[in-house]
Design a protein around this motif. Structure first.
Motif, short mmCIF file in Angstrom:
data_model
loop_
_atom_site.label_atom_id
_atom_site.label_comp_id
_atom_site.label_asym_id
_atom_site.label_seq_id
_atom_site.Cartn_x
_atom_site.Cartn_y
_atom_site.Cartn_z
N LEU A 253 39.27 31.05 41.65
CA LEU A 253 40.26 31.99 41.18
C LEU A 253 41.18 32.41 42.32
CD1 LEU A 253 37.98 34.37 39.06
CD2 LEU A 253 39.27 32.38 38.27
N SER A 254 42.43 32.62 42.00
CA SER A 254 43.38 33.11 43.00
C SER A 254 43.12 34.59 43.27
CB SER A 254 44.82 32.93 42.50
OG SER A 254 45.07 33.80 41.40
N ASP A 255 43.72 35.11 44.33
CA ASP A 255 43.56 36.53 44.64
C ASP A 255 44.04 37.40 43.49
OD1 ASP A 255 42.51 35.87 47.10
OD2 ASP A 255 44.38 36.21 48.21
N ARG A 256 45.15 37.03 42.89
CA ARG A 256 45.69 37.80 41.77
C ARG A 256 44.75 37.72 40.57
NH1 ARG A 256 48.78 41.92 41.52
NH2 ARG A 256 50.80 41.01 42.11
N GLU A 257 44.20 36.54 40.31
CA GLU A 257 43.25 36.40 39.20
C GLU A 257 42.00 37.24 39.43
OE1 GLU A 257 44.57 31.88 37.78
OE2 GLU A 257 42.90 32.17 39.17
N ILE A 258 41.55 37.34 40.67
CA ILE A 258 40.40 38.20 40.99
C ILE A 258 40.74 39.65 40.68
CG2 ILE A 258 39.02 39.15 42.87
CD1 ILE A 258 38.02 36.47 42.06
N GLU A 259 41.96 40.07 41.01
CA GLU A 259 42.38 41.44 40.69
C GLU A 259 42.34 41.68 39.19
OE1 GLU A 259 45.51 42.88 44.09
OE2 GLU A 259 46.24 41.37 42.67
N VAL A 260 42.80 40.69 38.43
CA VAL A 260 42.79 40.82 36.97
C VAL A 260 41.36 40.87 36.44
CG1 VAL A 260 43.43 39.70 34.80
CG2 VAL A 260 45.06 39.75 36.70
N VAL A 261 40.48 40.03 37.00
CA VAL A 261 39.08 40.03 36.59
C VAL A 261 38.46 41.40 36.83
CG1 VAL A 261 36.78 39.16 37.20
CG2 VAL A 261 38.66 37.56 36.86
N ARG A 262 38.71 41.98 37.99
CA ARG A 262 38.15 43.29 38.30
C ARG A 262 38.67 44.36 37.34
NH1 ARG A 262 38.78 42.30 44.75
NH2 ARG A 262 36.60 41.73 45.18
N ALA A 263 39.94 44.27 37.01
CA ALA A 263 40.52 45.24 36.08
C ALA A 263 39.90 45.09 34.69
CB ALA A 263 42.03 45.06 36.01
N ILE A 264 39.70 43.86 34.25
CA ILE A 264 39.06 43.62 32.96
C ILE A 264 37.65 44.19 32.95
CG2 ILE A 264 38.11 41.80 31.46
CD1 ILE A 264 40.58 40.12 32.19
N ALA A 265 36.91 43.97 34.04
CA ALA A 265 35.53 44.45 34.12
C ALA A 265 35.46 45.98 34.11
CB ALA A 265 34.86 43.90 35.37
N ARG A 266 36.54 46.62 34.52
CA ARG A 266 36.58 48.09 34.47
C ARG A 266 37.06 48.60 33.12
NH1 ARG A 266 38.62 47.39 40.04
NH2 ARG A 266 37.02 48.17 41.46
N GLY A 267 37.32 47.69 32.19
CA GLY A 267 37.69 48.09 30.84
C GLY A 267 39.17 48.29 30.63
N ARG A 268 40.02 47.82 31.56
CA ARG A 268 41.46 48.01 31.42
C ARG A 268 42.03 47.09 30.33
NH1 ARG A 268 39.69 51.40 34.51
NH2 ARG A 268 40.58 51.97 36.54
N THR A 269 43.01 47.59 29.61
CA THR A 269 43.74 46.76 28.65
C THR A 269 44.78 45.93 29.39
OG1 THR A 269 45.45 48.42 28.27
CG2 THR A 269 43.46 48.56 26.90
N ASN A 270 45.38 44.97 28.68
CA ASN A 270 46.44 44.18 29.30
C ASN A 270 47.59 45.06 29.76
OD1 ASN A 270 45.06 41.81 29.00
ND2 ASN A 270 46.24 41.08 27.25
N GLN A 271 47.96 46.04 28.93
CA GLN A 271 49.06 46.94 29.29
C GLN A 271 48.73 47.73 30.56
OE1 GLN A 271 47.77 46.55 26.30
NE2 GLN A 271 49.44 46.08 24.87
#
Length: 221
Positions: free
Chosen positions: A158-176
Motif C-alpha cells: 500500500l502507498s503512504d496515502r492508502e495507509i492513511e485511508v486504511v487507518r481512517a476506515i479503521a477508525r470508522g470514518r466515512t468517505n466524506q
C-alpha cells in the motif's frame, strides 16, 4: 430507489420494532421476516433483498452461519448482511466480519444508527457500532501479533496515502470525512478504497478495518 430489507430474528417483538423503525423512512421497505437462520437463508436467496439484518442467536442456524452462507468467501453473488445483536462479544464481532458482514450493530445503538447502517450497507459501505470499534481497537493494539493467525501482507504494498485511508476506515470514518481530513476529493477517496480492496483482496470496508486492526496500524484510542 427503495432499499429492500430482510429481517431475521427469533423474537417477533424485536422484528416488529425493527420494522417500525425502518419503514418510518421513505427510502426503506421491509420485504420479509424470518424467525430462524435457515428460513433467513432461504428467503434471502429467493428474494435477493438489498440488505439483510440478522440476529446472532437464532434457532437452526445462528447469525454467523447465515452471514457466511449469504456473504462469505466463496459466495458467487454475495448479499449485504448487517448483524444486529444484543450480545457485545468479540468472538461474535470477528465471526461476523470474517463471515462477510457489511456491519455489526448493537440493538441498543438507537434507531438513527440502525437506519444509517442499512443505508451504508446498501451503498457498499459498512458501519460498526462505535463502542465495539473502540473496544476492539484497544484490545488489538495491546495484543501481540501471532504470526500465522494474522492475515498475510498484500502482494502489492500500500502507498503512504492508502495507509492513511486504511487507518481512517479503521477508525470508522466515512468517505466524506476521509476526504475532509486528508484534503482530497470524494472521488479520490473512492479510488483509493477500490485500490486498497484489490491489493488486500477484501470485499468491503469492514474487512479493510479488520486488516488494519490485525496489523496494528491504529494507535491506542
Amino acid at each position: 430507489m427503495t432499499i429492500r430489507v430482510l429481517l431475521a430474528d427469533d423474537q417477533a417483538m424485536v422484528r416488529g420494532g425493527l420494522r417500525l423503525i425502518l419503514e418510518d423512512q421513505p427510502d426503506i421497505s421491509v420485504v420479509a421476516e424470518a424467525a430462524d437462520g435457515a428460513e433467513a437463508v432461504e428467503l434471502a436467496r429467493r428474494l435477493r433483498p438489498d440488505v439483510c439484518l440478522v440476529d446472532i442467536r437464532m434457532p437452526r442456524l445462528d447469525g454467523i452461519d447465515v452471514t457466511r452462507a449469504l456473504a462469505g468467501p466463496g459466495v458467487a453473488d454475495p448479499l449485504r448482511v448487517v448483524v444486529v445483536t444484543t450480545f457485545d462479544l468479540d468472538e461474535y464481532v470477528y465471526g461476523a466480519l470474517r463471515g462477510g458482514a457489511a456491519g455489526f450493530l448493537l440493538k441498543d445503538a438507537g434507531p438513527a444508527l440502525l437506519v444509517e447502517a442499512v443505508r451504508a450497507a446498501h451503498a457498499g459501505d459498512a458501519l460498526v457500532s462505535p463502542s465495539v470499534t473502540v473496544r476492539l481497537l484497544r484490545h488489538l493494539t495491546t495484543t501481540p501479533t501471532t504470526g500465522a493467525a494474522r492475515s498475510a501482507a498484500p502482494d502489492r504494498p500500500l502507498s503512504d496515502r492508502e495507509i492513511e485511508v486504511v487507518r481512517a476506515i479503521a477508525r470508522g470514518r466515512t468517505n466524506q470525512e476521509i476526504a475532509a481530513e486528508l484534503f482530497i476529493s470524494l472521488s479520490t477517496v473512492k479510488s483509493h478504497v477500490s485500490a486498497i480492496q484489490a491489493k488486500l483482496t477484501v470485499r468491503n470496508r469492514v474487512e479493510i478495518a479488520a486488516w488494519a486492526w490485525e496489523h496494528h496500524l491504529i494507535g491506542p484510542m
